[in-house]
Design a protein around this motif. Structure first.
Motif, PDB file in Angstrom:
ATOM      1  N   UNK A  73       6.424 -79.468  -3.793  1.00 25.32           N
ATOM      2  CA  UNK A  73       5.469 -79.036  -3.674  1.00 25.32           C
ATOM      3  C   UNK A  73       4.579 -77.377  -4.508  1.00 25.32           C
ATOM      4  N   UNK A  74       5.584 -77.073  -5.002  1.00 25.82           N
ATOM      5  CA  UNK A  74       4.188 -76.314  -6.032  1.00 25.82           C
ATOM      6  C   UNK A  74       3.949 -76.922  -7.311  1.00 25.82           C
ATOM      7  N   UNK A 115      -2.290 -75.187   2.985  1.00 21.68           N
ATOM      8  CA  UNK A 115      -1.830 -74.835   4.578  1.00 21.68           C
ATOM      9  C   UNK A 115      -1.032 -73.809   4.708  1.00 21.68           C
ATOM     10  N   UNK A 116       0.323 -74.380   2.970  1.00 16.70           N
ATOM     11  CA  UNK A 116       2.329 -73.841   3.287  1.00 16.70           C
ATOM     12  C   UNK A 116       1.456 -72.440   2.823  1.00 16.70           C
ATOM     13  N   UNK A 117       0.396 -72.491   1.772  1.00 13.53           N
ATOM     14  CA  UNK A 117       0.222 -70.661   1.184  1.00 13.53           C
ATOM     15  C   UNK A 117      -0.419 -70.516   2.480  1.00 13.53           C
ATOM     16  N   UNK A 128      -2.717 -60.585  -4.348  1.00 16.42           N
ATOM     17  CA  UNK A 128      -2.535 -61.246  -3.188  1.00 16.42           C
ATOM     18  C   UNK A 128      -3.334 -60.723  -2.413  1.00 16.42           C
ATOM     19  N   UNK A 129      -4.641 -59.586  -2.392  1.00 18.98           N
ATOM     20  CA  UNK A 129      -4.845 -58.995  -1.529  1.00 18.98           C
ATOM     21  C   UNK A 129      -4.796 -57.924  -0.964  1.00 18.98           C
ATOM     22  N   UNK A 160      -6.218 -64.326  -5.628  1.00 21.51           N
ATOM     23  CA  UNK A 160      -6.119 -66.014  -5.337  1.00 21.51           C
ATOM     24  C   UNK A 160      -6.479 -66.495  -4.287  1.00 21.51           C
ATOM     25  N   UNK A 161      -6.869 -67.406  -4.604  1.00 20.89           N
ATOM     26  CA  UNK A 161      -7.417 -68.703  -3.121  1.00 20.89           C
ATOM     27  C   UNK A 161      -6.636 -68.096  -1.762  1.00 20.89           C
TER      28      UNK A 161
END
Length: 230
Positions: free
Chosen positions: A26-27, A94-96, A187-188, A220-221
């Motif tokens: 996935x990464x 979606x995982x993120x 990461x906000x 980061x998105x």
């Protein structure tokens, strides 16, 4: 004898899991969905993955019809997502978003990696708020070993380069602080202003670059996702 890699179930979830749920897969897809196409660049996005395992995963994804490998510029092999691979975009993102929403932030901040953070910052940096001239921003993480302590982002003509050794250009802005602090911003979980006021980040150099850092840095998105408590 049953294949150890198979769940042995005629179920779309099981069949998809056999392709996507092996370690690092996935990464690797995350990196490709961000636009990375070359092997060495993929390695920078998954720095703790061995080259041999990365090669193996790419071949597995090729066989599954998710990735297409073909010679690119100067004959260098490039890996691109097939239509089936592109169809995974909402799943991988979606995982993120789930992780940002539900995984406790202090746990996520235990796994810090300067090369991954800086590589992510390099590709998401927004050059528009920066002056039209070349700008060099040095990041210093004093708590890290000397060979991983200093990083440079060089922005020239809208192109952003990441350097792990001094590129030799005059530095316009130096950002000094802990890796944890910079990752929190990315990461906000915090803002540049909050970290500077708390004394965890120090910005020295061009005042305009320092003031606009929250805008040109990008995030980061997943940073905009609201964190929740279960």
């Amino acid at each position: 004898m049953e294949d150890r890699g198979s769940y042995g179930q005629f179920c779309p979830v099981a069949m998809a899991s056999e392709i996507l749920c092996s370690r690092w897969t996935v990464l690797v897809l995350r990196e490709m969905l961000c636009g990375t196409t070359r092997f060495n660049e993929l390695r920078r996005g998954v720095p703790r993955m061995s080259p041999a395992l990365l090669s193996k995963r790419l071949k597995e994804l090729e066989r599954a019809g998710v990735v297409v490998a073909a010679p690119g510029e100067r004959g260098v092999i490039e890996y691109r997502l097939s239509p089936a691979g592109e169809d995974l975009r909402p799943i991988v993102l979606g995982f993120g978003f789930w992780g940002q929403r539900w995984v406790e932030s202090q746990l996520s901040l235990k796994n810090l990696d300067p090369s991954l953070l800086m590589w992510d910052m390099r590709r998401n940096l927004n050059p528009k708020p920066l002056p039209p001239r070349r700008c060099t921003i040095q990041f210093q993480y004093p708590e890290l070993p000397e060979n991983r302590r200093n990083w440079w982002l060089v922005v020239d003509g809208g192109v952003v380069d990441l350097c792990g050794v001094d590129p030799g250009f005059e530095v316009d802005l130096t950002v000094t602080g802990s890796l944890r602090s910079m990752t929190s911003v990315w990461m906000g979980l915090a803002t540049i202003r909050q970290e500077v006021e708390a004394g965890r980040l120090e910005l020295l150099g061009d005042v305009g670059l320092a003031r606009s850092m929250q805008q040109w840095l990008g995030l980061s998105v997943f940073a905009a996702e609201t964190r929740r408590v279960g």
